[in-house]
Scaffold this motif. Structure first.
Motif, mmCIF file in Angstrom:
data_model
loop_
_atom_site.group_PDB
_atom_site.id
_atom_site.type_symbol
_atom_site.label_atom_id
_atom_site.label_comp_id
_atom_site.label_asym_id
_atom_site.label_seq_id
_atom_site.Cartn_x
_atom_site.Cartn_y
_atom_site.Cartn_z
ATOM 1 N N ALA A 102 10.250 12.979 -7.543
ATOM 2 C CA ALA A 102 10.864 13.930 -8.387
ATOM 3 C C ALA A 102 10.195 13.955 -9.488
ATOM 4 N N SER A 103 9.078 13.960 -9.659
ATOM 5 C CA SER A 103 8.098 13.984 -10.960
ATOM 6 C C SER A 103 7.263 15.599 -11.255
ATOM 7 N N VAL A 104 7.329 16.245 -10.233
ATOM 8 C CA VAL A 104 6.613 17.464 -10.436
ATOM 9 C C VAL A 104 7.617 18.633 -10.307
ATOM 10 N N ASP A 105 7.065 20.012 -10.927
ATOM 11 C CA ASP A 105 7.721 20.986 -10.796
ATOM 12 C C ASP A 105 7.624 22.007 -10.009
ATOM 13 N N VAL A 106 6.050 22.101 -9.975
ATOM 14 C CA VAL A 106 5.332 23.014 -8.871
ATOM 15 C C VAL A 106 4.301 22.121 -8.168
ATOM 16 N N VAL A 107 4.397 22.581 -6.869
ATOM 17 C CA VAL A 107 3.097 22.343 -6.012
ATOM 18 C C VAL A 107 2.495 23.493 -5.543
ATOM 19 N N PHE A 108 1.239 23.626 -5.742
ATOM 20 C CA PHE A 108 0.339 24.892 -5.575
ATOM 21 C C PHE A 108 -0.547 24.787 -4.491
ATOM 22 N N THR A 109 -0.739 25.406 -3.697
ATOM 23 C CA THR A 109 -1.945 25.184 -2.713
ATOM 24 C C THR A 109 -2.767 26.479 -2.063
ATOM 25 N N GLN A 128 5.091 14.984 1.492
ATOM 26 C CA GLN A 128 4.840 14.424 0.520
ATOM 27 C C GLN A 128 5.081 15.253 -0.729
ATOM 28 N N ALA A 129 5.065 16.639 -0.594
ATOM 29 C CA ALA A 129 5.172 17.466 -1.744
ATOM 30 C C ALA A 129 6.695 17.525 -1.882
ATOM 31 N N HIS A 130 7.612 17.395 -0.733
ATOM 32 C CA HIS A 130 9.193 17.333 -1.270
ATOM 33 C C HIS A 130 9.347 16.192 -1.914
ATOM 34 N N ARG A 131 8.681 14.813 -1.564
ATOM 35 C CA ARG A 131 8.937 13.734 -2.054
ATOM 36 C C ARG A 131 8.809 13.803 -3.697
ATOM 37 N N VAL A 132 7.741 14.291 -4.071
ATOM 38 C CA VAL A 132 7.224 14.351 -5.481
ATOM 39 C C VAL A 132 7.843 15.566 -6.063
ATOM 40 N N LEU A 133 8.458 16.484 -5.607
ATOM 41 C CA LEU A 133 9.024 17.597 -6.367
ATOM 42 C C LEU A 133 10.382 17.196 -6.919
ATOM 43 N N GLU A 165 2.194 33.874 7.665
ATOM 44 C CA GLU A 165 3.695 33.543 6.680
ATOM 45 C C GLU A 165 4.820 33.094 7.441
ATOM 46 N N ARG A 166 5.019 33.595 8.641
ATOM 47 C CA ARG A 166 6.266 33.397 9.410
ATOM 48 C C ARG A 166 6.167 31.637 9.837
ATOM 49 N N SER A 167 5.157 31.212 10.487
ATOM 50 C CA SER A 167 4.996 30.154 10.896
ATOM 51 C C SER A 167 4.961 28.955 9.831
ATOM 52 N N LEU A 168 4.310 29.316 8.632
ATOM 53 C CA LEU A 168 4.243 28.381 7.574
ATOM 54 C C LEU A 168 5.914 28.292 6.969
ATOM 55 N N ALA A 169 6.542 29.546 7.000
ATOM 56 C CA ALA A 169 7.996 29.496 6.394
ATOM 57 C C ALA A 169 8.710 28.547 7.305
ATOM 58 N N GLU A 170 8.650 28.693 8.795
ATOM 59 C CA GLU A 170 9.290 27.933 9.505
ATOM 60 C C GLU A 170 9.145 26.140 9.341
ATOM 61 N N ALA A 171 7.741 25.837 9.229
ATOM 62 C CA ALA A 171 7.455 24.576 8.735
ATOM 63 C C ALA A 171 8.025 24.178 7.414
ATOM 64 N N LEU A 172 8.060 25.033 6.398
ATOM 65 C CA LEU A 172 8.637 24.486 5.102
ATOM 66 C C LEU A 172 10.124 24.274 5.152
ATOM 67 N N ALA A 173 10.893 25.362 6.229
ATOM 68 C CA ALA A 173 12.213 25.276 6.048
ATOM 69 C C ALA A 173 12.494 24.082 6.827
ATOM 70 N N ALA A 174 11.641 23.455 8.092
ATOM 71 C CA ALA A 174 11.983 22.217 8.290
ATOM 72 C C ALA A 174 11.781 20.871 7.651
ATOM 73 N N GLY A 175 10.946 21.200 6.679
ATOM 74 C CA GLY A 175 10.712 20.168 5.766
ATOM 75 C C GLY A 175 11.596 19.971 4.632
ATOM 76 N N GLY A 176 12.631 20.965 4.619
ATOM 77 C CA GLY A 176 13.564 20.534 3.512
ATOM 78 C C GLY A 176 13.369 21.472 2.279
ATOM 79 N N PHE A 177 12.622 22.615 2.402
ATOM 80 C CA PHE A 177 12.584 23.721 1.528
ATOM 81 C C PHE A 177 13.351 24.932 1.861
ATOM 82 N N ARG A 178 13.666 25.450 0.997
ATOM 83 C CA ARG A 178 14.333 27.220 1.027
ATOM 84 C C ARG A 178 13.201 27.924 0.657
ATOM 85 N N VAL A 179 12.781 29.079 1.635
ATOM 86 C CA VAL A 179 11.973 29.886 1.428
ATOM 87 C C VAL A 179 12.489 30.909 0.472
#
Length: 226
Positions: A102-109, A128-133, A165-179
């Motif tokens: 919880a030390s980062v505001d934005v991860v860009f890739t 890892q992105a989820h952990r540091v964000l 964009e659809r497969s990436l959105a699914e992976a992000l949602a499964a990883g604890g992100f809200r698209v």
């Protein structure tokens, strides 16, 4: 997790990308300065802590406006590319990042995830992105859309994971992100390869979403950490 020797070999990365982008650094940097100024700034407050995942030659992180900047990559050339205000982390993105939770505001890739050896590696990078964000922190992902790039996707020997964009959105949602934003057609497949286009055309392109539907072959997905 299965390990990839090529992906984990910094010397191989240095040779491969040194050959691929030789002679393009000045123009690529100018392109990214426009992209940051004219578009990406809307998601990145000036007081943010930003991490560039797979920073490469650091064109994004050098040009983005932010209070604190990190560049994470395995390529030793990143040390010469990173600006004086960038903290470089030469590190495998699938191994716990040496940053506090919880030390980062934005991860860009950008144009990085497809180079990981498999989908498990993509998932681990997102963990890892989820952990540091910070809660509510944002991940911004740009990359070639396999749906629109077609066979050209495999013209690069180090492309391993085909994403849309659809497969990436699914992976992000499964990883604890809200698209929060998903654009299937955003930038052309390359903004700087081959001939150099006038920078004013890049700024104009960013203001014309109708042009994205004709020329865009890269997705842009933005998600927030839940």
């Amino acid at each position: 997790m299965k390990q990839s020797t090529v992906h984990r070999n910094p010397d191989e990365l240095q040779r491969l990308y040194g050959d691929r982008f030789q002679g393009q650094s000045e123009y690529r940097n100018a392109v990214w300065a426009r992209l940051c100024r004219d578009y990406f700034h809307r998601w990145i407050p000036a007081d943010s802590t930003v991490l560039d995942l797979g920073a490469g030659h650091c064109e994004f992180i050098n040009n983005v406006r932010a209070a604190k900047k990190y560049a994470l990559d395995l390529n030793p050339d990143a040390a010469q590319a990173a600006g004086p205000d960038v903290d470089l982390i030469l590190h495998d993105c699938t191994v716990e990042w040496p940053l506090a939770a919880a030390s980062v505001d934005v991860v860009f890739t950008s144009n990085f995830l497809e180079h990981l050896p498999d989908k498990d590696a993509v998932v681990e990078a997102f963990r890892q992105a989820h952990r540091v964000l910070k809660p509510g922190g944002r991940i911004i992902a740009l990359g070639p859309n396999a749906r629109y790039v077609g066979g050209k996707y495999w013209d690069y020997f180090d492309h391993h994971v085909a994403l849309t964009e659809r497969s990436l959105a699914e992976a992000l949602a499964a990883g604890g992100f809200r698209v929060t934003s998903s654009i299937g057609r955003f930038l052309p497949y390359t903004m700087s390869g081959g001939r150099s286009r006038p920078l004013v055309l890049i700024s104009a392109y960013l203001r014309l979403p109708l042009a994205w539907k004709l020329l865009g072959q890269q997705f842009l997905v933005v998600a927030e950490r839940r």
